[in-house]
Design a protein around this motif. Structure first.
Motif, PDB file in Angstrom:
ATOM      1  N   GLU A  45      39.498  42.852  43.249  1.00 26.81           N
ATOM      2  CA  GLU A  45      38.517  43.193  44.273  1.00 26.81           C
ATOM      3  C   GLU A  45      37.566  44.308  43.843  1.00 26.81           C
ATOM      4  O   GLU A  45      36.601  44.604  44.557  1.00 26.81           O
ATOM      5  CB  GLU A  45      39.230  43.562  45.576  1.00 26.81           C
ATOM      6  N   ASP A  46      37.830  44.938  42.697  1.00 31.02           N
ATOM      7  CA  ASP A  46      36.882  45.924  42.174  1.00 31.02           C
ATOM      8  C   ASP A  46      35.676  45.259  41.523  1.00 31.02           C
ATOM      9  O   ASP A  46      34.678  45.931  41.234  1.00 31.02           O
ATOM     10  CB  ASP A  46      37.561  46.848  41.151  1.00 31.02           C
ATOM     11  N   CYS A  47      35.769  43.955  41.282  1.00 32.19           N
ATOM     12  CA  CYS A  47      34.659  43.212  40.672  1.00 32.19           C
ATOM     13  C   CYS A  47      33.747  42.678  41.780  1.00 32.19           C
ATOM     14  O   CYS A  47      34.230  42.182  42.798  1.00 32.19           O
ATOM     15  CB  CYS A  47      35.183  42.054  39.833  1.00 32.19           C
ATOM     16  N   PRO A  48      32.437  42.739  41.583  1.00 36.88           N
ATOM     17  CA  PRO A  48      31.519  42.280  42.634  1.00 36.88           C
ATOM     18  C   PRO A  48      31.566  40.766  42.794  1.00 36.88           C
ATOM     19  O   PRO A  48      31.929  40.030  41.876  1.00 36.88           O
ATOM     20  CB  PRO A  48      30.151  42.731  42.107  1.00 36.88           C
ATOM     21  N   LEU A  49      31.187  40.309  43.976  1.00 35.73           N
ATOM     22  CA  LEU A  49      31.045  38.877  44.223  1.00 35.73           C
ATOM     23  C   LEU A  49      29.721  38.393  43.644  1.00 35.73           C
ATOM     24  O   LEU A  49      28.732  39.134  43.643  1.00 35.73           O
ATOM     25  CB  LEU A  49      31.099  38.608  45.730  1.00 35.73           C
ATOM     26  N   VAL A  63      40.657  39.839  36.133  1.00 37.71           N
ATOM     27  CA  VAL A  63      39.760  40.610  35.274  1.00 37.71           C
ATOM     28  C   VAL A  63      40.303  40.668  33.842  1.00 37.71           C
ATOM     29  O   VAL A  63      39.572  40.980  32.910  1.00 37.71           O
ATOM     30  CB  VAL A  63      39.560  42.034  35.839  1.00 37.71           C
ATOM     31  N   ASN A  64      41.577  40.338  33.673  1.00 37.53           N
ATOM     32  CA  ASN A  64      42.257  40.345  32.374  1.00 37.53           C
ATOM     33  C   ASN A  64      42.444  38.936  31.831  1.00 37.53           C
ATOM     34  O   ASN A  64      43.266  38.705  30.950  1.00 37.53           O
ATOM     35  CB  ASN A  64      43.629  41.042  32.540  1.00 37.53           C
ATOM     36  N   VAL A  65      41.666  37.992  32.339  1.00 35.01           N
ATOM     37  CA  VAL A  65      41.917  36.568  32.076  1.00 35.01           C
ATOM     38  C   VAL A  65      40.617  35.860  31.692  1.00 35.01           C
ATOM     39  O   VAL A  65      39.540  36.199  32.194  1.00 35.01           O
ATOM     40  CB  VAL A  65      42.535  35.912  33.330  1.00 35.01           C
ATOM     41  N   PRO A 104      26.037  42.790  30.712  1.00 30.88           N
ATOM     42  CA  PRO A 104      26.566  43.541  31.856  1.00 30.88           C
ATOM     43  C   PRO A 104      27.947  44.118  31.529  1.00 30.88           C
ATOM     44  O   PRO A 104      28.761  43.461  30.881  1.00 30.88           O
ATOM     45  CB  PRO A 104      26.663  42.482  32.964  1.00 30.88           C
ATOM     46  N   GLU A 105      28.201  45.334  31.969  1.00 31.51           N
ATOM     47  CA  GLU A 105      29.478  45.987  31.697  1.00 31.51           C
ATOM     48  C   GLU A 105      29.908  46.860  32.873  1.00 31.51           C
ATOM     49  O   GLU A 105      29.161  47.715  33.329  1.00 31.51           O
ATOM     50  CB  GLU A 105      29.418  46.841  30.436  1.00 31.51           C
ATOM     51  N   GLN A 106      31.129  46.610  33.345  1.00 27.11           N
ATOM     52  CA  GLN A 106      31.783  47.443  34.349  1.00 27.11           C
ATOM     53  C   GLN A 106      33.152  47.805  33.788  1.00 27.11           C
ATOM     54  O   GLN A 106      34.003  46.931  33.613  1.00 27.11           O
ATOM     55  CB  GLN A 106      31.941  46.681  35.676  1.00 27.11           C
ATOM     56  N   ALA A 150      29.933  40.753  34.818  1.00 31.96           N
ATOM     57  CA  ALA A 150      29.694  40.062  36.085  1.00 31.96           C
ATOM     58  C   ALA A 150      28.920  38.766  35.899  1.00 31.96           C
ATOM     59  O   ALA A 150      28.880  37.928  36.807  1.00 31.96           O
ATOM     60  CB  ALA A 150      28.945  40.990  37.041  1.00 31.96           C
ATOM     61  N   GLU A 151      28.306  38.572  34.743  1.00 34.56           N
ATOM     62  CA  GLU A 151      27.542  37.356  34.479  1.00 34.56           C
ATOM     63  C   GLU A 151      28.455  36.208  34.050  1.00 34.56           C
ATOM     64  O   GLU A 151      28.300  35.079  34.515  1.00 34.56           O
ATOM     65  CB  GLU A 151      26.502  37.641  33.397  1.00 34.56           C
TER      66      GLU A 151
END
Length: 288
Positions: free
Chosen positions: A122-126, A164-166, A76-78, A91-92
Motif C-alpha cells: 500500500e506504500d506504492c501508488p495506484l 513490491v519484491n516480486v 521512476p524510483e520510489q 510505478a511505470e
C-alpha cells in the motif's frame, strides 16, 4: 567441624541439582512457546518487528549504505525500506528496479516457515500490482529477495511476500536456475559470514509485455550481483533470461561492470573507489 561442612556441602549440592533441573524445565517451556509463536501469519496481519528473533528488527543504516545502488534518474524510483531489504520501486512497470539486502550467516536459516501470503504494498501508488494481475497470466510471482533468506524473522518473512519484491517470472526459471542461485548465495553467506546482494529485472528496448488490468510489465531477463568483503573483496554478476532457463544456455556470469552497462545501475557506490574498481572489473568464480 569437617563433618558439618561435608553435610552442608551435600545439602548445597542437592539444592544445586534441583536448581539445574528447574532451569532445564524452564528452557524446555520457552522452546515450546517459541515453536508456537512461529506459526505462519495471515496476509492481513501486521507483525511487530520487536518480536523478531533475528539480529535486527530493521536494516541498520550501515548496511543500507553499502547495499543501496546509486539513485536512478532515467526511470521512476520510489525507495522503500523493509525489515530485511531495501527496494527501488518503478510505478511505470509496477515492478522493482532493484531489491538489495545483506545476507548474513545467521540469516540463512531460521524457525519461520514459508507463509506464501502475497499481498499488495500500500506504500506504492495506484495503479499497482495486485494478486488478480497474476491470476491466469501464465507467470509466477518471482521473489527478488527470496523467502528462503527470511526464515530468521516473522516480519521479514511477511515483507518478502509483498508484491513490491516480486516480478512476473517463468515458473520453471523460478523453481529451477533462479532457485539454485539463491541456494548458492546462502551457501556463500555461511562460508564467508555475509554477502551483499542486489537483483532485479532487465528490460529490452522494444515494447513490453504486460499482465493484468494494472499492466504489470514482464521482464525480459533478471540480474543479480553479489559482493563479499571477507576474506578478500570479491564480486560477480549474473544475467538470466526470463525463460524456462537452463544453467548452460540461459545463465550468464558477468562482471559487475558488465551488469551495470546492461541495467544502467551503479552498484555498491559506497565502496572505496579503488576497491569498487577492483571487484567490479572481473568475475572470478574460482574465488567463490
Amino acid at each position: 567441624m569437617n563433618n558439618r561442612k561435608r553435610k552442608s556441602g551435600s545439602r548445597f549440592g542437592g539444592l544445586g541439582w534441583i536448581g539445574l533441573v528447574l532451569l532445564l524445565l524452564l528452557v524446555a517451556v520457552r522452546a515450546l512457546t517459541q515453536q508456537e509463536e512461529v506459526e505462519p501469519v495471515k496476509a492481513e496481519t501486521v507483525v511487530s518487528a520487536h518480536q523478531d528473533n533475528g539480529t535486527w528488527t530493521a536494516m541498520p543504516d550501515s548496511v543500507l549504505v553499502l547495499c543501496k545502488p546509486a539513485s536512478l534518474t532515467s526511470v521512476p524510483e520510489q525507495v522503500l525500506e523493509r525489515t530485511s531489504y531495501v527496494v527501488s520501486y518503478n510505478a511505470e512497470t509496477r515492478c522493482p528496479n532493484w531489491v538489495a539486502w545483506q545476507l548474513t550467516a545467521d540469516h540463512t536459516d531460521g524457525l519461520m516457515k514459508r507463509i506464501s501470503n502475497f499481498h499488495e504494498d500500500e506504500d506504492c501508488p495506484l495503479p499497482r500490482a495486485t494478486l488478480q494481475d497474476y491470476r491466469g497470466s501464465g507467470w509466477s510471482r518471482g521473489h527478488m529477495c527470496p523467502a528462503g533468506d527470511n526464515k530468521w524473522s516473522r516480519q521479514a518473512m511477511y515483507d518478502s511476500f509483498s508484491l513490491v519484491n516480486v516480478c512476473p517470472q517463468n515458473a520453471k526459471l523460478n523453481s529451477g536456475v533462479w532457485n539454485s542461485v539463491e541456494t548458492d548465495c546462502r551457501r556463500w553467506a555461511r562460508q564467508y559470514g555475509e554477502v551483499y546482494i542486489v537483483c532485479g529485472p532487465v528490460w529490452s528496448h522494444g515494447p513490453r509485455r504486460t499482465i493484468g488490468a494494472n499492466a504489470v510489465a514482464v521482464p525480459d531477463a533478471f540480474f543479480k550481483v553479489v559482493l563479499r568483503l571477507s576474506p578478500t573483496p570479491q564480486a560477480f554478476g549474473i544475467v538470466v533470461k526470463n525463460t524456462e532457463g537452463t544453467r548452460k544456455r540461459d545463465l550468464y556470469f558477468n562482471s559487475v561492470d558488465q551488469v551495470e552497462r546492461i541495467t544502467g545501475i551503479d552498484f555498491f557506490p559506497a565502496l572505496p573507489d579503488d576497491v569498487e574498481r577492483q571487484v567490479e572489473a572481473t568475475a572470478d568464480m574460482a574465488a567463490w
